[in-house]
Motif scaffolding. Structure first.
Motif, mmCIF file in Angstrom:
data_model
loop_
_atom_site.group_PDB
_atom_site.id
_atom_site.type_symbol
_atom_site.label_atom_id
_atom_site.label_comp_id
_atom_site.label_asym_id
_atom_site.label_seq_id
_atom_site.Cartn_x
_atom_site.Cartn_y
_atom_site.Cartn_z
ATOM 1 N N SER A 116 0.806 -1.224 0.187
ATOM 2 C CA SER A 116 0.089 0.080 -0.058
ATOM 3 C C SER A 116 0.855 1.070 0.014
ATOM 4 C CB SER A 116 -0.780 0.029 1.105
ATOM 5 O OG SER A 116 -1.712 1.060 1.339
ATOM 6 N N TRP A 119 0.567 6.921 -4.191
ATOM 7 C CA TRP A 119 0.190 6.522 -5.445
ATOM 8 C C TRP A 119 1.154 6.669 -6.432
ATOM 9 C CZ3 TRP A 119 -0.878 10.420 -8.833
ATOM 10 C CH2 TRP A 119 -0.941 11.693 -8.345
ATOM 11 N N HIS A 120 1.957 7.559 -6.362
ATOM 12 C CA HIS A 120 3.251 7.643 -7.405
ATOM 13 C C HIS A 120 4.503 7.309 -6.789
ATOM 14 C CE1 HIS A 120 3.309 10.991 -4.196
ATOM 15 N NE2 HIS A 120 4.625 11.382 -4.919
#
Length: 149
Positions: A116, A119-120
């Protein structure tokens, strides 16, 4: 005419051990999830000294010869620019220990996609591992844009 802008300076270091990357599961305020250790540059502190200090505080490791790979930057809602100096190294010593910033652990590069991460994160790893670009900039449409060298 000079137009100074408010800038927040931070750092991050990608520490490699063969096919493994040291990651941190961030807790507390701000981003929560998997990223690499790092933190803020103190007033008057050299950038390289700041990354060595932050890594020691957050991981217990003393890094040597951190190489600046590039920067990640964006504008905050108040108009200030937030800059992250991204370093890499595979030269370190000491015993790994977590801190109040979050748990640190070694992750296989091939397994990062199953974690997790922010996001980048793949683009940040790409910046540290390739020489295709030297900056990742978040544009006004909330897209990370790699900037070519």
């Amino acid at each position: 005419m000079e137009n100074p802008e408010k800038v927040i300076l931070t750092n991050m270091c990608m520490i490699f051990d063969g096919t493994k990357l040291l990651v941190q599961e961030k807790v507390g305020k701000g981003f929560k999830g998997i990223t690499c250790p790092g933190g803020h540059v103190e007033p008057g502190e050299p950038i390289v000294d700041s990354v060595i200090r932050e890594i020691k505080e957050e991981t217990g490791l003393t890094i040597k010869s951190p190489k600046l790979c590039g920067i990640k930057d964006w504008f905050e809602e108040d108009g200030s620019r937030y800059m992250v100096f991204i370093f890499r190294t595979d030269d370190f010593e000491g015993s790994l220990k977590s801190s109040e910033e979050g748990r640190v652990f070694w992750a296989e590069l091939s397994e990062l996609k199953n974690l997790s991460t922010m996001w980048h994160f793949d683009q940040m790893v790409g910046l540290a591992c390739s020489q295709e670009y030297s900056e990742i900039f978040l544009d006004s449409t909330d897209n990370w844009k790699p900037i070519l060298k």
